[in-house]
Design an enzyme around this catalytic site. Structure first.
Site, PDB file in Angstrom:
ATOM      1  N   GLY A   1       0.817  -1.213   0.000  1.00 36.80           N
ATOM      2  CA  GLY A   1       0.000   0.000   0.000  1.00 36.80           C
ATOM      3  C   GLY A   1       0.854   1.268   0.000  1.00 36.80           C
ATOM      4  O   GLY A   1       0.534   2.242  -0.681  1.00 36.80           O
ATOM      5  N   THR A   2       1.927   1.252   0.756  1.00 31.73           N
ATOM      6  CA  THR A   2       2.769   2.454   0.843  1.00 31.73           C
ATOM      7  C   THR A   2       3.328   2.804  -0.535  1.00 31.73           C
ATOM      8  O   THR A   2       3.280   3.968  -0.960  1.00 31.73           O
ATOM      9  CB  THR A   2       3.926   2.212   1.841  1.00 31.73           C
ATOM     10  OG1 THR A   2       3.352   1.965   3.133  1.00 31.73           O
ATOM     11  CG2 THR A   2       4.857   3.404   1.921  1.00 31.73           C
TER      12      THR A   2
ATOM     13  N   ASN B   1      -8.104   3.961   8.451  1.00 33.81           N
ATOM     14  CA  ASN B   1      -7.491   2.837   9.162  1.00 33.81           C
ATOM     15  C   ASN B   1      -7.627   2.933  10.675  1.00 33.81           C
ATOM     16  O   ASN B   1      -7.484   1.932  11.362  1.00 33.81           O
ATOM     17  CB  ASN B   1      -6.010   2.707   8.781  1.00 33.81           C
ATOM     18  CG  ASN B   1      -5.277   4.018   8.799  1.00 33.81           C
ATOM     19  OD1 ASN B   1      -5.700   4.990   8.179  1.00 33.81           O
ATOM     20  ND2 ASN B   1      -4.179   4.067   9.520  1.00 33.81           N
TER      21      ASN B   1
ATOM     22  N   SER C   1      -3.423  -3.173  -0.780  1.00 34.26           N
ATOM     23  CA  SER C   1      -2.290  -3.848  -0.143  1.00 34.26           C
ATOM     24  C   SER C   1      -2.682  -5.285   0.159  1.00 34.26           C
ATOM     25  O   SER C   1      -3.790  -5.531   0.657  1.00 34.26           O
ATOM     26  CB  SER C   1      -1.957  -3.104   1.156  1.00 34.26           C
ATOM     27  OG  SER C   1      -1.052  -3.857   1.928  1.00 34.26           O
TER      28      SER C   1
ATOM     29  N   HIS D   1      -1.423  -7.549   2.369  1.00 37.48           N
ATOM     30  CA  HIS D   1      -1.371  -8.167   3.711  1.00 37.48           C
ATOM     31  C   HIS D   1      -2.564  -7.824   4.597  1.00 37.48           C
ATOM     32  O   HIS D   1      -2.701  -8.371   5.691  1.00 37.48           O
ATOM     33  CB  HIS D   1      -0.041  -7.857   4.410  1.00 37.48           C
ATOM     34  CG  HIS D   1       0.127  -6.472   4.941  1.00 37.48           C
ATOM     35  ND1 HIS D   1      -0.008  -6.169   6.265  1.00 37.48           N
ATOM     36  CD2 HIS D   1       0.437  -5.315   4.318  1.00 37.48           C
ATOM     37  CE1 HIS D   1       0.236  -4.867   6.449  1.00 37.48           C
ATOM     38  NE2 HIS D   1       0.507  -4.333   5.283  1.00 37.48           N
TER      39      HIS D   1
ATOM     40  N   CYS E   1       1.560   2.090  13.107  1.00 42.05           N
ATOM     41  CA  CYS E   1       2.752   2.938  13.238  1.00 42.05           C
ATOM     42  C   CYS E   1       2.649   3.862  14.447  1.00 42.05           C
ATOM     43  O   CYS E   1       3.646   4.237  15.033  1.00 42.05           O
ATOM     44  CB  CYS E   1       3.005   3.745  11.983  1.00 42.05           C
ATOM     45  SG  CYS E   1       1.661   3.770  10.847  1.00 42.05           S
TER      46      CYS E   1
HETATM   47  N1  PLP Z   1      -2.917   3.010   3.620  1.00 44.62           N
HETATM   48  C1  PLP Z   1      -3.671   2.627   4.669  1.00 44.62           C
HETATM   49  C2  PLP Z   1      -5.024   3.227   4.853  1.00 44.62           C
HETATM   50  C3  PLP Z   1      -3.193   1.675   5.565  1.00 44.62           C
HETATM   51  O1  PLP Z   1      -3.944   1.307   6.608  1.00 44.62           O
HETATM   52  C4  PLP Z   1      -1.897   1.130   5.352  1.00 44.62           C
HETATM   53  C5  PLP Z   1      -1.316   0.168   6.313  1.00 44.62           C
HETATM   54  O2  PLP Z   1      -1.594   0.199   7.494  1.00 44.62           O
HETATM   55  C6  PLP Z   1      -1.162   1.558   4.234  1.00 44.62           C
HETATM   56  C7  PLP Z   1      -1.705   2.501   3.405  1.00 44.62           C
HETATM   57  C8  PLP Z   1       0.196   1.015   3.953  1.00 44.62           C
HETATM   58  O3  PLP Z   1       0.124  -0.268   3.401  1.00 44.62           O
HETATM   59  P1  PLP Z   1       1.403  -1.263   3.467  1.00 44.62           P
HETATM   60  O4  PLP Z   1       1.494  -1.697   4.893  1.00 44.62           O
HETATM   61  O5  PLP Z   1       1.036  -2.375   2.534  1.00 44.62           O
HETATM   62  O6  PLP Z   1       2.571  -0.500   2.997  1.00 44.62           O
END
Ligand code: PLP
Length: 380
Positions: free
Chosen positions: A69-70, A149, A197, A199, A323
């Site tokens: 996702g990042t 999230n 994402s 996972h 995080c």
């Molecule tokens: N965007 C949201 C809303 C998320 O909750 C997260 C992960 O917690 C991410 C992006 C990042 O995804 P990844 O952990 O696959 O990098």
């Protein structure tokens, strides 16, 4: 143990592991290689791309596999904003994930972008009228997350996308949290880019994808061998792509029934906690929220102590986003929703996957009552 932290990550599903296994062993080829081993990997990658495209309701050529996702968010924000010649203004919201907020901040610091951070109301919703007012002739991109999230609020994405399109501005949505539960059909959502994402939906960490509508120029972030039609260089993670595609198929198979079951269990969980814990307040929208998300602040307690007491009772949850967990800083999401910092520090988030039963949730709700009682409400 009752695992109620699926918004942080999920276990890899057995079917997913079985589907990806051959591409890490016998069929281990590099999809760019011109021999049978490589061609077999290329076919698997193409199959995975088609499956993800049918999940998202787009063409296979509009799917770029990423490392999660990042990376998908980084590529969408930097890639579209820098590829769009319209100007140097970007609009997002105060409650986005750091992957979006930090990418936007990078554009501001390194490329002189002007940034508008849209506020949200107490429930975490963005106002389409405020979005309309924020749009400018030089706005290159709007990025608004599908579901939050930390508090689970689900935005009215189709309506927000319409507002953007009236002004000819492309819209990206971070659908990382929505992916396990809501329709990601980009034709219905009307978005021009969407991040997922693996996972969070039963595929391994380090897998993900970005949809970008065909005609949109996209400046790559990773440069190199030109894989993924030049949009994302680097030897493709074939097994990871197969894993994401398999997890997506499994999600879609039972999605609507699972979502309804989860919603009912969620509402009982929330009702139970609010009725028995005087210090509890629900955070996020009461109904426009993820089916398997319940988040609270427990006024006068310490969120970390509640988490510890819950874990002693076999319930695993989190203080907010993964995080933010363990840090003393108040969540930027709760602050944006208008919670004072002290109250925001008492946040606890419960999120689960479809295999968690109603009985387990009921047991967890009883543990929440006990845990808050054990911590005790501090005198203020
Ligand atoms: N965007 C949201 C809303 C998320 O909750 C997260 C992960 O917690 C991410 C992006 C990042 O995804 P990844 O952990 O696959 O990098």
């Amino acid at each position: 143990m009752i695992y109620l932290d699926s918004a942080a990550t999920t276990a890899v599903r057995r079917e997913v592991l079985e589907a990806m296994w051959p591409y890490m062993t016998g069929d281990f080829g590099n999809p760019s290689s011109h021999h049978t081993v490589g061609e077999s990997a290329a076919r698997a990658l193409a199959g995975a791309r088609s499956a993800v495209a049918s999940w998202l309701g787009c063409r296979a050529g509009e799917v770029t596999f990423t490392s999660g996702g990042t990376e998908a968010d980084n590529l969408a924000i930097k890639g579209i904003a820098l590829g769009n010649p319209r100007g140097r203004h970007i609009v997002t919201t105060a409650i986005e994930h750091e992957a979006v907020l930090e990418s936007v901040d990078y554009l501001k610091r390194m490329h002189g972008f002007a940034v508008t951070l849209l506020p949200v109301d107490r429930d975490g919703l963005v106002d389409p009228e405020q979005l309309a007012v924020a749009l400018r002739d030089d706005t290159t991109l709007v990025s608004i997350m599908y579901a939050n999230n930390e508090v689970g609020t689900v935005q009215r994405i189709a309506e927000l996308a319409r507002v953007c399109h009236e002004r000819g501005v492309p819209m990206h949505t971070d659908a990382v949290q929505a992916a396990g539960w809501l329709s990601l059909d980009v034709r219905e959502l009307g978005v021009d880019a969407l991040s997922v994402s693996g996972h969070k939906i039963g595929a391994p960490k380090g897998t993900g994808a970005l949809f970008v509508r065909g005609r949109l120029p996209l400046e790559p972030v990773l440069h190199g061998g030109g894989q993924e039609r030049g949009r994302r260089s680097g030897t493709e993670n074939v097994a990871g792509a197969v894993a994401l595609a398999t997890a997506a198929r499994l999600v879609e198979q039972g999605r609507e029934t699972n979502a309804q079951t989860a919603r009912d269990a969620r509402d009982s969980f929330i009702e139970h906690v609010l009725a028995r814990v005087p210090a509890a307040q629900l955070t996020g929208h009461p109904s426009s929220r993820l089916p398997a998300s319940a988040s609270f602040v427990f006024d006068g307690t310490s969120g970390e102590s509640v988490l510890l007491e819950l874990e002693r009772r076999g319930v695993v949850s989190s203080s907010g986003s993964a995080c933010a967990a363990g840090s003393d800083e108040a969540s930027h999401v709760l602050v944006a929703l208008g919670y004072p910092e002290v109250l925001a520090q008492t946040a606890v988030r419960f999120s689960w996957s479809p295999d968690v039963t109603g009985e387990q949730l009921a047991a967890a709700a009883a543990s929440v009552v006990e845990a808050v009682e054990a911590v005790g409400v501090l005198a203020t």
